[in-house]
Design a protein around this motif. Structure first.
Motif, mmCIF file in Angstrom:
data_model
loop_
_atom_site.group_PDB
_atom_site.id
_atom_site.type_symbol
_atom_site.label_atom_id
_atom_site.label_comp_id
_atom_site.label_asym_id
_atom_site.label_seq_id
_atom_site.Cartn_x
_atom_site.Cartn_y
_atom_site.Cartn_z
ATOM 1 N N ASP A 112 0.825 -1.211 0.000
ATOM 2 C CA ASP A 112 0.000 0.000 0.000
ATOM 3 C C ASP A 112 0.859 1.260 0.000
ATOM 4 N N LEU A 113 1.958 1.222 0.773
ATOM 5 C CA LEU A 113 2.803 2.420 0.895
ATOM 6 C C LEU A 113 3.606 2.668 -0.373
ATOM 7 N N LEU A 114 4.186 1.614 -0.941
ATOM 8 C CA LEU A 114 5.076 1.793 -2.076
ATOM 9 C C LEU A 114 4.329 2.133 -3.353
ATOM 10 N N GLY A 115 3.089 1.738 -3.448
ATOM 11 C CA GLY A 115 2.293 2.161 -4.588
ATOM 12 C C GLY A 115 2.449 1.275 -5.803
ATOM 13 N N SER A 140 10.381 10.789 -0.934
ATOM 14 C CA SER A 140 9.675 11.193 0.274
ATOM 15 C C SER A 140 10.395 10.689 1.509
ATOM 16 N N VAL A 141 10.902 11.607 2.320
ATOM 17 C CA VAL A 141 11.567 11.228 3.558
ATOM 18 C C VAL A 141 10.588 10.499 4.470
ATOM 19 N N GLU A 142 9.374 11.019 4.568
ATOM 20 C CA GLU A 142 8.388 10.445 5.477
ATOM 21 C C GLU A 142 8.016 9.025 5.070
ATOM 22 N N LYS A 143 7.787 8.816 3.759
ATOM 23 C CA LYS A 143 7.411 7.479 3.308
ATOM 24 C C LYS A 143 8.568 6.486 3.480
ATOM 25 N N TYR A 144 9.778 6.956 3.272
ATOM 26 C CA TYR A 144 10.939 6.071 3.439
ATOM 27 C C TYR A 144 11.030 5.598 4.883
ATOM 28 N N ILE A 145 10.923 6.551 5.814
ATOM 29 C CA ILE A 145 11.018 6.195 7.229
ATOM 30 C C ILE A 145 9.850 5.309 7.631
ATOM 31 N N GLU A 146 8.670 5.572 7.091
ATOM 32 C CA GLU A 146 7.519 4.733 7.406
ATOM 33 C C GLU A 146 7.713 3.312 6.876
ATOM 34 N N ALA A 147 8.340 3.169 5.701
ATOM 35 C CA ALA A 147 8.617 1.836 5.171
ATOM 36 C C ALA A 147 9.528 1.061 6.121
#
Length: 733
Positions: free
Chosen positions: A353-356, A374-381
């Motif tokens: 879902d996150l990676l798209g 995206s810094v935020e998406k990377y850290i969330e991954a």
């Protein structure tokens, strides 16, 4: 207390005196510009040593504006650590005087103690050794380049480059000052602080085992690197490394002499295949030694231990920034033992879902453009990866920038990930595609991220991870086995073994037992051997063949024949009396034509064993590692496949099973493509018996070669078809 443990306790005391001296006395001190003594004099004063520093030189009144004393008796206090800057010929007498004056430790820089094999140098080394043994003083050297002990400020290392001396988690010891000098600077370039560096030189006194023993209980040390050329005392070395392992400190060793060319050729198959690296690993990995294939690999292991600690597991969760690197990482891990397990269902779904769309959320995951920008998406991954309980370590493709602004937002990304995994108690390493040089900016950025590792180049870094995972597995196993017997039950040696030990004591070199005697010795320890008898005539050979049952094998019997097949002294598949008679006389003719001198002990008439899988088993006394056991693919495939594994003695049944399973032929033994499976436990029992025999023979044994040892399906014991026992000791030993 065992001898090895007592030696370790003594080593800790002696090295403790070396690394924490009350004062330093420089014998032969000088301030002549450019001289070795002047360099040491300057270095000793630059790094905050808290005790007094004295100069002793009968030809000087002052050195560097400070008083210079004529001898030890003139000093204001008893000498404690004495550094000898004099030529070699003055050292033995000087060391004796220092010990008599109260010195507890010394460093001897000079060479000239037989490094080149010169008689005068060897005699000087013997004199120095006598002084060390009689006085009990702890000596590093001779032919060393000094030491760095940041905790006490003792710095005698001769290095014209600037030294960054500060407490650190890494300790370096070794027999080459040059290697340690460069290692110290390379680690500093990576932002890794070395707290202790000890160059051992020729090791007339203290040796690497002594230093490892001390560092094993040193609170500041987390990892020990050792450059090793030769082990002086194997039992003490093993005890010291086991102490380090038990205290959670890997001992990383880079050892020269790993090539086959560097080994002394042995007369048996086992010896010819006993390469230094394989035997070294077999003997020492259980006591916590990690052998590095290269100095670069050692640096990556040090990086991982310093910043992540141990244990490290085999299961990786990885995320790359390109599909190409994903493939590189998977290739590097193949065959290493490191694994990319399937992600937990919930973790897989959330990453997808996150990676798209267009990104892969497998393991390793391809972060793709969405996460890259995206810094935020990377850290969330990374946070999602942390939720998978089966992952031991997270690996991300990234490298530290060389200057500010070189990679947009990566500083923020590094800091956010560092803080996340620190908070969640996870191990994470950033891994670069190539090895990288650090700049001052890189090191400053790296210093703020102490709880993640930055490892360089994929293949060597994955190999470093795999070695640490193996170390962690063995350390856990050793902890679980603490207090249990490591070997086998105590036994009284048989009269035959006692007699062989006495023969070996009187021998001037090595000698063989003939095949019949060798196999009878194996049989007395419970190993299955062929039915056989020795014939002294053709008619007797026929009578024996009738009793044993056709077909049979005939072999020449002598304690002077190494490889009988090469000269036609073995005849197989004899199915009749006429064939036995013909083979009997043919063997005699072939042996005569071969140039063999002396009389045969007779002709061995043996039961012929058909079918089964041919193994090789044996014992070889390695010059450094002592007696080791070998098992693997035998028969005609022995030299071609070189599918063998080694283990130290004594060997337990469980370890024997592990050893068998580590070979490629184990797959065939397990019932390959519908074939009947072999009972590995029966092979393991044979290896335990072989190990028991080797332990009982002790120093009398040089080698045992069993080729082939035939494993048979259907619950049958493996049977030795040929065997040679070599006793006595090689002159080089």
């Amino acid at each position: 207390m065992s001898n090895a443990k007592q030696a370790v306790a003594t080593a800790i005391e002696q090295v403790g005196a070396l690394v924490n001296p009350r004062n330093i006395v420089l014998v032969g001190a000088s301030d002549r510009p450019g001289s070795w003594p002047a360099t040491v004099w300057k270095t000793v004063h630059e790094h905050g040593f808290k005790g007094n520093i004295y100069a002793v030189n009968p030809n000087r009144d002052t050195i560097g504006g400070k008083p210079c004393y004529k001898d030890f008796a003139s000093l204001p206090e008893k000498p404690d650590h004495v550094a000898f800057l004099t030529p070699a010929q003055h050292v033995p007498a000087g060391l004796a005087a220092a010990a008599a004056a109260g010195a507890r430790s010394a460093t001897v820089f000079a060479s000239g103690f037989g490094e080149d094999g010169s008689p005068d140098g060897l005699q000087l080394a013997a004199e120095l050794r006598r002084v060390v043994e009689q006085s009990g003083i702890g000596v590093t050297g001779p032919n060393c380049t000094g030491n760095i002990i940041a905790d006490s400020g003792l710095v005698t290392l001769v290095d014209h480059r600037k030294l960054n001396v500060a407490p650190g988690a890494v300790s370096l010891v070794g027999q080459s000052g040059g290697v340690l000098l460069y290692a110290n600077h390379i680690l500093a370039d990576r932002g890794i602080q070395v707290g202790k560096l000890i160059t051992s030189g020729n090791e007339v006194g203290l040796n690497c085992a002594d230093y490892i023993a001390y560092l094993a209980q040193d609170e500041a040390t987390r990892v020990i690197f050792c450059y090793l050329e030769a082990i002086k005392d194997l039992d003490k070395f093993k005890a010291a490394c086991a102490l380090a392992r038990d205290n959670g400190k890997p001992v990383i060793v880079f050892k020269i002499g790993a090539s086959e060319e560097g080994r002394k050729a042995a007369m048996t198959h086992t010896g010819a295949l006993a390469g230094s690296s394989a035997v070294f690993d077999a003997v020492l990995q259980d006591v916590g030694v990690l052998r590095a294939d290269s100095l670069d690999e050692a640096v990556e292991m040090i990086e991982l231990v310093v910043h992540l600690g141990v244990p490290i597991g085999y299961n990786i969760g990885a995320m790359s920034l390109s599909g190409a690197y994903r493939g590189i990482l998977v290739d590097a891990a193949a065959g290493s033992g490191m694994k990319f397990p399937k992600l937990a269902d919930d973790v897989e779904r959330r990453l997808t879902d996150l990676l798209g769309v267009g990104s892969s959320a497998g393991n390793p995951a391809d972060g793709g453009f969405t996460v890259l920008t995206s810094v935020e998406k990377y850290i969330e991954a990374v946070n999602i990866f942390c939720d998978d309980p089966d992952l031991d370590i997270l690996v991300l493709q990234a490298e530290l920038p060389r200057e500010e602004g070189m990679a947009a937002n990566w500083e923020e990304r590094f800091q956010g990930i560092h803080d996340l995994v620190t908070r969640r108690g996870k191990k994470l390493a950033f891994i670069s595609m190539f090895s990288r040089m650090y700049t001052d900016y890189t090191r400053r950025l790296r210093a703020g991220l102490p709880n993640v590792a930055f490892i360089h180049e994929t293949t060597k870094s994955v190999r470093a991870l795999a070695r640490l995972a193996k170390w962690s597995e063995l350390a856990r196993r050793a902890s679980g086995e603490a207090g249990t017997a490591a070997g086998n039950d105590a036994r009284d040696a048989s009269p035959a073994v006692i007699e062989l030990r006495e023969r070996a004591k009187c021998a001037t070199g090595t000698f063989l037992l003939n095949e019949r005697d060798s196999k009878q010795l194996l049989g007395s320890y419970g190993m299955a051997v062929t039915r056989e008898e020795v014939a002294s005539s053709a008619d007797e050979a026929v009578r024996l063949a009738d009793a044993i049952g056709y077909p049979v094998v005939l072999k020449a019997v002598s304690d002077r024949l190494y490889h009988k097949s090469d000269i036609g002294a073995v005849q197989l598949g004899l199915g009749s009396a006429e064939a036995v008679k013909a083979a009997y006389w043919l063997i005699h003719e072939n042996v005569g034509r071969s140039g063999f001198e002396g009389e045969l002990d007779g002709i061995l008439v043996c039961q012929q064993i058909d079918g089964g899988k041919e193994l090789v088993a044996g014992i070889q006394r390695d010059p450094e590692m002592g007696a080791v056991l070998m098992i693997g693919s035998g028969g005609v495939l022995l030299e071609l496949m070189q599918d063998v594994a080694f283990a130290p003695l004594p060997i337990s049944r469980r370890r024997a099973l592990d050893l068998i399973r580590s070979t490629r032929i184990a797959k065939l033994l397990g019932g390959y493509r519908g074939e009947a499976a072999h009972d590995l436990s029966r092979i393991a029992d044979s290896l335990v018996a072989l190990g028991n025999l080797a332990v009982d023979l002790g120093d009398a044994l040089e080698s045992i070669d069993i080729n082939p040892l035939v494993s048979r399906a259907g619950g049958k014991d493996p049977i030795a078809l040929d065997a040679v026992v070599v006793l006595g000791r090689e002159a080089a030993h």
